[in-house]
Scaffold this motif. Structure first.
Motif, short mmCIF file in Angstrom:
data_model
loop_
_atom_site.label_atom_id
_atom_site.label_comp_id
_atom_site.label_asym_id
_atom_site.label_seq_id
_atom_site.Cartn_x
_atom_site.Cartn_y
_atom_site.Cartn_z
N PHE A 7 -3.73 38.83 -2.72
CA PHE A 7 -2.66 38.37 -3.60
C PHE A 7 -2.21 39.51 -4.51
CE2 PHE A 7 -4.81 34.10 -3.06
CZ PHE A 7 -3.80 33.59 -2.26
N SER A 8 -1.00 39.38 -5.05
CA SER A 8 -0.49 40.40 -5.98
C SER A 8 -1.44 40.62 -7.15
CB SER A 8 0.87 39.97 -6.53
OG SER A 8 1.75 39.71 -5.48
N THR A 9 -2.19 39.59 -7.48
CA THR A 9 -3.12 39.69 -8.59
C THR A 9 -4.37 40.48 -8.23
OG1 THR A 9 -3.92 37.58 -7.83
CG2 THR A 9 -2.48 37.56 -9.74
N ALA B 293 10.71 41.04 -19.48
CA ALA B 293 11.23 40.59 -18.19
C ALA B 293 10.32 39.51 -17.61
CB ALA B 293 11.29 41.79 -17.23
N MET B 294 10.90 38.51 -16.96
CA MET B 294 10.14 37.40 -16.37
C MET B 294 9.17 36.81 -17.41
SD MET B 294 10.38 36.97 -12.82
CE MET B 294 8.77 36.91 -12.08
N ALA B 295 9.69 36.60 -18.60
CA ALA B 295 8.83 36.25 -19.72
C ALA B 295 8.25 34.84 -19.58
CB ALA B 295 9.61 36.35 -21.01
N LEU B 296 6.93 34.74 -19.71
CA LEU B 296 6.31 33.42 -19.66
C LEU B 296 6.78 32.58 -20.84
CD1 LEU B 296 2.66 34.09 -18.46
CD2 LEU B 296 4.61 33.16 -17.19
N ASN B 297 7.01 33.24 -21.97
CA ASN B 297 7.48 32.51 -23.13
C ASN B 297 8.77 31.77 -22.81
OD1 ASN B 297 7.65 31.74 -25.91
ND2 ASN B 297 9.26 33.30 -26.11
N ASN C 256 -5.11 39.30 -16.51
CA ASN C 256 -5.67 39.43 -15.16
C ASN C 256 -4.90 38.64 -14.10
OD1 ASN C 256 -7.98 41.18 -15.39
ND2 ASN C 256 -8.81 39.61 -16.77
N LEU C 257 -4.35 37.51 -14.47
CA LEU C 257 -3.79 36.64 -13.43
C LEU C 257 -2.27 36.50 -13.47
CD1 LEU C 257 -6.44 33.76 -13.32
CD2 LEU C 257 -6.29 35.81 -11.90
N CYS C 258 -1.61 36.91 -14.53
CA CYS C 258 -0.16 36.74 -14.59
C CYS C 258 0.59 38.05 -14.79
CB CYS C 258 0.24 35.79 -15.74
SG CYS C 258 -0.77 34.31 -15.86
N SER C 259 -0.01 39.03 -15.48
CA SER C 259 0.77 40.17 -15.96
C SER C 259 1.27 41.07 -14.84
CB SER C 259 -0.05 41.00 -16.95
OG SER C 259 -0.96 41.83 -16.27
N ILE C 260 0.76 40.90 -13.63
CA ILE C 260 1.27 41.72 -12.54
C ILE C 260 2.73 41.33 -12.23
CG2 ILE C 260 0.37 40.21 -10.70
CD1 ILE C 260 0.31 43.99 -10.44
N CYS C 261 3.11 40.09 -12.51
CA CYS C 261 4.49 39.65 -12.23
C CYS C 261 5.26 39.24 -13.47
CB CYS C 261 4.50 38.47 -11.27
SG CYS C 261 3.65 38.75 -9.71
N HIS C 262 4.56 38.93 -14.54
CA HIS C 262 5.24 38.41 -15.73
C HIS C 262 4.94 39.28 -16.94
CE1 HIS C 262 6.44 34.47 -14.11
NE2 HIS C 262 5.25 34.40 -13.52
N THR C 263 5.82 39.17 -17.95
CA THR C 263 5.45 39.65 -19.28
C THR C 263 5.42 38.41 -20.17
OG1 THR C 263 7.70 39.93 -20.06
CG2 THR C 263 6.73 41.79 -18.88
N GLY D 185 6.16 28.85 -4.66
CA GLY D 185 5.40 29.36 -3.51
C GLY D 185 5.19 30.86 -3.59
N TYR D 186 5.94 31.53 -4.47
CA TYR D 186 5.78 32.97 -4.65
C TYR D 186 4.64 33.30 -5.59
CZ TYR D 186 9.11 30.79 -7.76
OH TYR D 186 9.74 29.88 -8.57
N MET D 187 3.92 32.25 -6.07
CA MET D 187 2.78 32.51 -6.94
C MET D 187 1.49 32.11 -6.23
SD MET D 187 4.00 31.64 -10.79
CE MET D 187 5.07 30.23 -10.63
N PRO D 188 0.40 32.86 -6.50
CA PRO D 188 -0.87 32.52 -5.86
C PRO D 188 -1.49 31.30 -6.54
CG PRO D 188 -1.16 34.40 -7.32
CD PRO D 188 0.30 34.04 -7.37
#
Ligand code: HEM
Lengths: 483, 389
Positions: free
Chosen positions: A333-335, A389-393, A378-385, A416-419
Motif C-alpha cells: 500500500f502507499s502507506t 493539499a488534500m487536507a483532512l481538516n 504513519n497512515l494518512c500523511s503519505i496522501c493527505h496533509t 477505493g483509492y484508500m487502503p
C-alpha cells in the motif's frame, strides 16, 4: 523502553522517519521532479534519433543543410539535456527515498539487476554522446553515424529498462504469484507504456528541434522551412497516440481505468488535460508540417512545448494517481503497509512499531492527541496533509465524531483509492480525536476519550470493513450478506 | 515472494572483528558488498579527478589562464576541457554504488537520507549548477556560441570564467560534504532518534569536516597522476616542454595530498567502530597498510619526476597504479568501518529478497564493454595524435 530506530521491520511506514511537507502533498514533490526529469530525458532520447536522422539525410545527400543544423547548438543541447536528465534521474531516486523508502527499497530488491543493466546503457550513452559531441567535427561520416546509432539505441534502451520497472508498479502481473523478475518486467502494461513513452520522446525532440531552428541564426526563411519539413516525420507517431492510449487503458486494472475515465474527478481532469494538450500538439504538428501548409514559428513551437510540459506533468500525476491505494499493486500500500500486515496491525497497533517520537510533543495537550498525530503521520500523511493539499481538516473536519469513526474504520469503502485502516481501534479513536482537535483550531484543553464502549463499537466497524482492500472487501461483504 | 510480517525484535550490537562479521554474512551479501566496494572505487577515481581538476581550474582561472591572450598553459586547458566529461563519468559511475548501497545497507542509507533531508537533497541542484558552470568555464568559440556575438564575448571574459570556476569548485565540495555527512549519519543508528527530533545542526560536526579534508587531500594524488597521464598521451597537443613545466606543480600537489590525507586517515581510521578499532583488525590493518604503501610509492614516483622535471612513462604508470591501489584500499577501509559499526544491529548488511536478472546483466556487460572499446578505438584512430584534445 523506546524502540530502536534500526529495528522496525523494513516494510512498514514506521521503518523510516517521516517528514512533514504540509502544505504540500508528497505526491506533488515527486511529481514536480518527475516532470522535469521525464521532459529532459525524453527529449534527450528522441533527440538522439533526430540527430541520427539528420546525419543520415546529410550523408546520403538528401539534405545538404542537415549537417549545419546538427553542428549548431542542437548537438550540444541534446547532450546537456542528457547530462541534466541523468542528474534529475538520480534526483527522482533520492526523492523516492524521501517519500517512500519501503517502496523504492522493494523495487531495488526485486529489480537491481535490471537497474544495473540500465546503468550499462547509461555508460554507452555517455561515451557515445560525448565522443560525438566532442569529436564529431573531426570524424568521418561512417563513424559519426555509428556513434549516433549507439547513442540512440542506448537512450532507447535506458527507457526500455526503466519502463519495465515503472509499469510493474501498476500491473505486477504474474510476479505476484511467481516472484519471477521477468514476469514482473514484461507485465501487462509494459508494451503500451513503452510505445507511449517512445512517441512522447519523438514528439519532444521534434518540438525542441523546431524551437532551436527558430533560435539559431544563419538560416534563411526558405532554409528553415525545408529543415522543418525534415523534422516533421517526428510528429507523425503522435497519430498512434489514441490507439496506444486505449491499449494502455485496456491493460490497466479495472478500478484504475475507471478513475481515469471519470471515477476520480482529479485524475479525470489530468487525463483530459493530457489528451487535450496532446491532440493540439499532434494536430498542429502533423497537419501543419507534414502537409507543408504552414510554417511553425518559434513562438508556436514554444507554446506547443509548454503544452507538452503540461501533458507530461498530467501524465506523471496520472501515473502516481491511478496506482492508489498501492505503490506496488497487490503488494504494497502507499502507506508502506503490506496487505498481509493489516490484520496483525489491527491487533498490535501501528504505533507499537514506531521508534520515532513527535518533534513537538508539547504542542498537544493530551497523550491521546499525540497518539492521533502519530497515527496520522504513519497512515494518512503519505496522501493527505492536515491543512494544506488534500487536507483532512477540509475533507472530514465538519463531520460528526461518529461519522468520522465510521468513515475511517471503513476507509477502503470511503474511497477505493484508500487502503484499509491498519491500526487498532484505540488508535483510530486517537486519530479521529486529533482531527477534531485540529478542526477546533487546536484548543488548549481537550478531553481524553477512551470509553470502552466506543472502542468496542469501532472494533465492530473495523470488522465489518474487513482487512481487505477495495474491491475485495466489498465482494467479501456481499458474499457474507448473500449467505 | 515472501514479505515480512510485523517484526520488532531488536538485536543487541556485539563487538566483533571483520573476519567474524564476514563469516556470518550470507554469500550473496558478500558478493554485493564486493560489488559495492569495486563500483565505489570506480566512482572515486572519477570524482577525485573531478575535484582535483576543479581546484586546478579554479586556480588557473583566477590567474587569468583562460583569458584571451594568456600565456600557453596546456595542462590548465586540458583539465578544463575534460572536466565536464569527468563529472559525467563521476555521476554515471556513482549510480552503481548507489544501487548496491541500497541493497546492502537499505535501512541505514535511507534513514540517513531522510534525516538529512534538505541538506542531502541540495546536492542535486548543486551538481546541476556546477555542471553548467563548468560549461561556462569551458565555452570557447564552440559552434553554437560563435553565432551569438554578445554571449560569446561574455563567456570569454576572464572574470566570468573565474567566478564560474570558483562556484563550481565550491559546489563540488558541497556535494562531497553531503555524501560524507550522510555516510557518517548512516553509521550511527543510536543517534537517529535524537536527530529526528532535534533536526540537523546548522553546520556539520567536526568529524565530517575532517573526513572532507581527508577526501579532498586524497583526491589530489589521483588527479595529479591522471593529469600526468593525459599529458603523456599528448592531450591538448602537449609536448615535452609542457610536460616538463607541469611536472613540479603536479608533484607538489600530489605530495601534499598524499601526506595530508595519510595524516588525517590515521585519525579517521583509528576511531572506534562498534567497539573495534579498524587499525586493530587484521583486514583493517592490511587495508591501511596498502593505503600507506601505495601513497608512499606514488610519492616516490612524484619525487623522481620532480627531480628530473620529466613525466616519464614508467613513473606516471607507477603514480597512476599507486593511486588506484590507494583508492581501493580506502574503499575497503570505509566498508570495514561500516560493517563493524552496524554489525549486530538490525541495520547491518542484508541480503535482498530477490536476486533474478544477473544473466541478462552479464550479457549486456559484455556487449556494452565491446561497444565502448569500439568507440574509444574509432575515435582514437580518426584523430591525429596532436588533435587529441
Ligand atoms: C561530482 C560530484 C560528486 C562528488 C564530489 C562526490 C563525492 C563523494 C564522496 C566524498 C563520497 C564518500 C563519502 C564518505 O566516504 O563518507 C561519495 C560516496 C558516494 N557517492 Fe559520490 N560524489 C559525487 C557525485 C555522486 C553522484 C551523482 C552519485 C549518484 C549517482 C554518487 C554516489 C555515491 C555513492 C553511492 C557513494 C557511497 C555512499 C555510501 O557508501 O554511503 N556520487 N561521493
Amino acid at each position: 523502553m523506546p524502540l530502536d530506530p534500526a529495528s522496525a521491520a523494513p516494510l512498514l511506514p514506521t521503518a523510516y522517519p517521516v517528514q512533514d511537507y504540509d502544505p504540500l502533498m508528497k505526491g506533488m514533490v515527486i511529481g514536480g521532479i518527475g516532470i522535469l526529469h521525464v521532459f529532459l530525458a525524453s527529449f534527450a532520447i528522441g533527440g538522439g534519433f533526430l540527430l541520427w536522422w539528420f546525419e543520415w539525410l546529410g550523408q546520403t545527400g538528401r539534405e545538404p543543410l542537415a549537417r549545419r543544423f546538427i553542428d549548431s547548438v542542437f548537438r550540444a543541447l541534446i547532450f546537456v539535456s542528457f547530462i541534466v536528465g541523468a542528474l534529475t534521474g538520480v534526483g527522482m531516486w533520492l526523492t523516492a527515498i524521501q517519500i517512500s523508502s519501503p517502496t523504492i527499497g522493494l523495487m531495488v530488491d526485486v529489480f537491481h539487476w535490471v537497474w544495473a543493466t540500465e546503468w550499462l546503457f547509461f555508460w554507452l550513452e555517455v561515451v557515445a554522446g560525448y565522443a560525438f559531441f566532442r569529436y564529431g567535427d573531426r570524424l568521418d561520416g561512417r563513424t559519426r553515424l555509428r556513434l549516433l546509432t549507439i547513442y540512440s539505441i542506448a537512450g532507447f534502451g535506458s527507457l526500455f529498462w526503466i519502463n519495465g520497472i515503472l509499469s510493474w508498479q501498476l500491473t505486477p502481473g504474474e510476479w505476484v504469484e511467481t516472484g519471477s523478475v521477468w514476469a514482473g518486467f514484461f507485465n501487462p502494461t509494459f508494451w503500451p507504456s513503452l510505445l507511449f513513452r517512445t512517441v512522447v520522446c519523438f514528439t519532444l525532440a521534434a518540438l525542441g528541434g523546431t524551437i532551436v531552428l527558430n533560435l539559431v541564426g544563419g538560416f534563411t526563411r526558405e532554409e528553415r522551412e525545408r529543415l522543418l519539413h525534415r523534422i516533421s516525420p517526428f510528429f507523425l507517431p503522435m497519430l498512434a497516440m489514441p490507439f496506444l492510449g486505449a491499449w494502455y487503458l485496456a491493460a490497466m486494472p479495472e478500478d484504475s481505468r475507471d478513475w481515469i475515465l471519470g471515477g476520480s474527478m482529479v485524475i479525470n481532469m489530468f487525463f483530459n488535460i493530457a489528451v487535450g494538450a496532446s491532440a493540439l500538439i499532434g494536430g498542429y504538428g502533423v497537419i501543419a508540417l507534414w502537409r507543408q501548409r504552414n510554417f511553425m514559428n518559434g513562438a508556436t513551437a514554444t507554446l506547443l512545448a509548454a503544452l507538452a510540459v503540461g501533458a507530461t506533468g498530467a501524465g506523471e500525476f496520472i501515473r502516481e494517481g491511478v496506482r492508489k491505494p498501492y505503490t506496488v499493486r497487490e503488494t504494497l500500500f502507499s502507506t508502506a503497509v503490506t496487505p498481509a500486515q493489516v490484520a496483525t496491525l489491527r491487533e498490535t497497533g501501528i504505533l507499537a512499531t514506531d521508534p520515532y517520537p513527535l518533534r513537538d510533543p508539547e504542542a498537544y495537550p493530551t497523550d491521546q492527541l499525540r497518539e492521533g498525530r502519530l497515527v496520522y503521520r504513519n497512515l494518512c500523511s503519505i496522501c493527505h496533509t492536515v491543512h494544506g493539499a488534500m487536507a483532512l481538516n477540509a475533507l472530514m473536519g465538519e463531520w460528526s465524531i461518529e461519522q468520522k469513526r465510521l468513515m475511517v474504520a471503513k476507509l477502503q469503502w470511503t474511497g477505493g483509492y484508500m487502503p484499509p485502516f491498519a491500526g487498532s481501534a484505540g488508535e483510530l479513536e486517537s486519530l479521529v480525536q486529533y482531527i477534531a482537535w485540529e478542526h477546533a483550531k487546536r484548543p488548549k484543553e481537550w478531553r481524553e476519550s477512551r470509553d470502552p464502549e466506543v472502542i468496542e463499537e469501532i472494533e465492530r466497524m473495523l470488522e465489518e470493513a474487513t482487512t481487505l482492500p477495495s474491491p475485495a472487501a466489498q465482494k467479501a461483504a456481499a458474499g457474507e450478506e448473500s449467505r | 515472494m515472501m514479505l515480512p510480517a510485523v517484526d520488532t525484535e531488536t538485536a543487541a550490537p556485539a563487538t566483533s572483528t571483520l573476519p567474524e562479521v564476514l563469516e556470518a554474512l550470507p554469500t550473496n551479501t558478500v558478493v554485493y558488498l564486493a560489488l559495492l566496494i569495486a563500483t565505489y572505487a570506480l566512482h572515486a577515481v572519477f570524482m577525485n579527478y573531478t575535484f582535483g581538476g576543479m581546484l586546478w581550474t579554479a586556480v588557473a582561472a583566477l590567474r587569468g589562464r583562460y583569458s584571451e591572450g594568456a600565456p600557453r598553459d596546456t595542462l590548465a586547458t586540458v583539465v578544463r576541457d575534460w572536466l565536464p566529461s569527468a563529472v559525467s563519468a563521476a555521476v554515471t559511475a556513482g549510480i552503481a554504488p548507489l544501487l548496491f548501497v541500497q541493497i546492502v545497507y537499505q535501512r541505514s542509507f535511507y534513514t540517513a537520507n531522510i534525516l538529512l533531508f534538505n541538506r542531502w537533497m541540495a546536492l542535486l541542484p548543486a551538481l546541476i549548477v556546477a555542471v553548467y558552470a563548468m560549461y561556462v568555464v569551458k565555452a570557447h568559440g564552440s559552434a553554437g556560441v560563435r553565432d551569438h556575438g554578445r554571449a560569446a564575448k561574455f563567456l570569454a571574459r576572464g572574470d566570468v570564467k573565474s567566478a564560474a570556476a570558483v562556484l563550481a569548485a565550491l559546489l563540488i565540495g558541497y556535494v562531497g560534504l553531503a555524501f560524507i555527512e550522510n555516510h557518517l549519519l548512516s553509521l550511527a543508528p543510536e543517534t537517529w532518534r535524537d536527530r529526528y527530533v532535534e533536526g540537523s545542526p546548522a553546520l556539520p560536526a567536526a568529524p565530517a569536516w575532517i573526513r572532507l579534508a581527508m577526501w579532498a587531500l586524497g583526491a589530489l594524488p589521483t588527479f595529479a597522476a591522471l593529469a600526468a597521464w593525459q599529458l603523456r598521451r599528448g592531450a591538448g597537443g602537449a609536448n615535452d616542454e609542457d610536460r616538463a613545466r607541469a611536472s613540479r606543480p603536479l608533484a607538489l600537489l600530489a605530495l601534499t595530498g598524499a601526506i595530508g590525507s595519510l595524516v588525517l586517515g590515521t585519525i579517521v581510521w583509528s576511531a572506534d567502530h562498534g567497539g573495534t578499532r579498524l587499525l586493530d583488525d587484521s583486514i583493517g590493518r592490511l587495508a591501511f597498510g596498502s593505503l600507506a604503501g601505495a601513497l608512499a610509492v606514488g610519492g616516490a614516483a612524484w619525487i623522481t619526476m620532480a627531480l628530473h622535471r620529466r613525466l616519464s612513462a614508467i613513473m606516471v604508470a607507477l603514480a597512476v597504479s599507486a593511486s588506484l591501489v590507494a583508492i581501493l584500499a580506502h574503499a575497503v577501509l570505509r566498508e570495514g568501518a561500516r560493517l563493524l559499526a552496524l554489525a549486530g544491529t538490525p541495520a547491518a548488511a542484508r541480503e535482498p529478497s530477490g536476486l533474478g536478472g544477473l544473466a541478462v546483466f552479464l550479457v549486456f556487460l559484455v556487449i556494452s564493454a565491446g561497444a565502448i572499446a569500439w568507440i574509444v578505438r574509432a575515435v582514437a584512430r580518426a584523430l591525429p595524435t596532436t588533435h587529441r584534445a
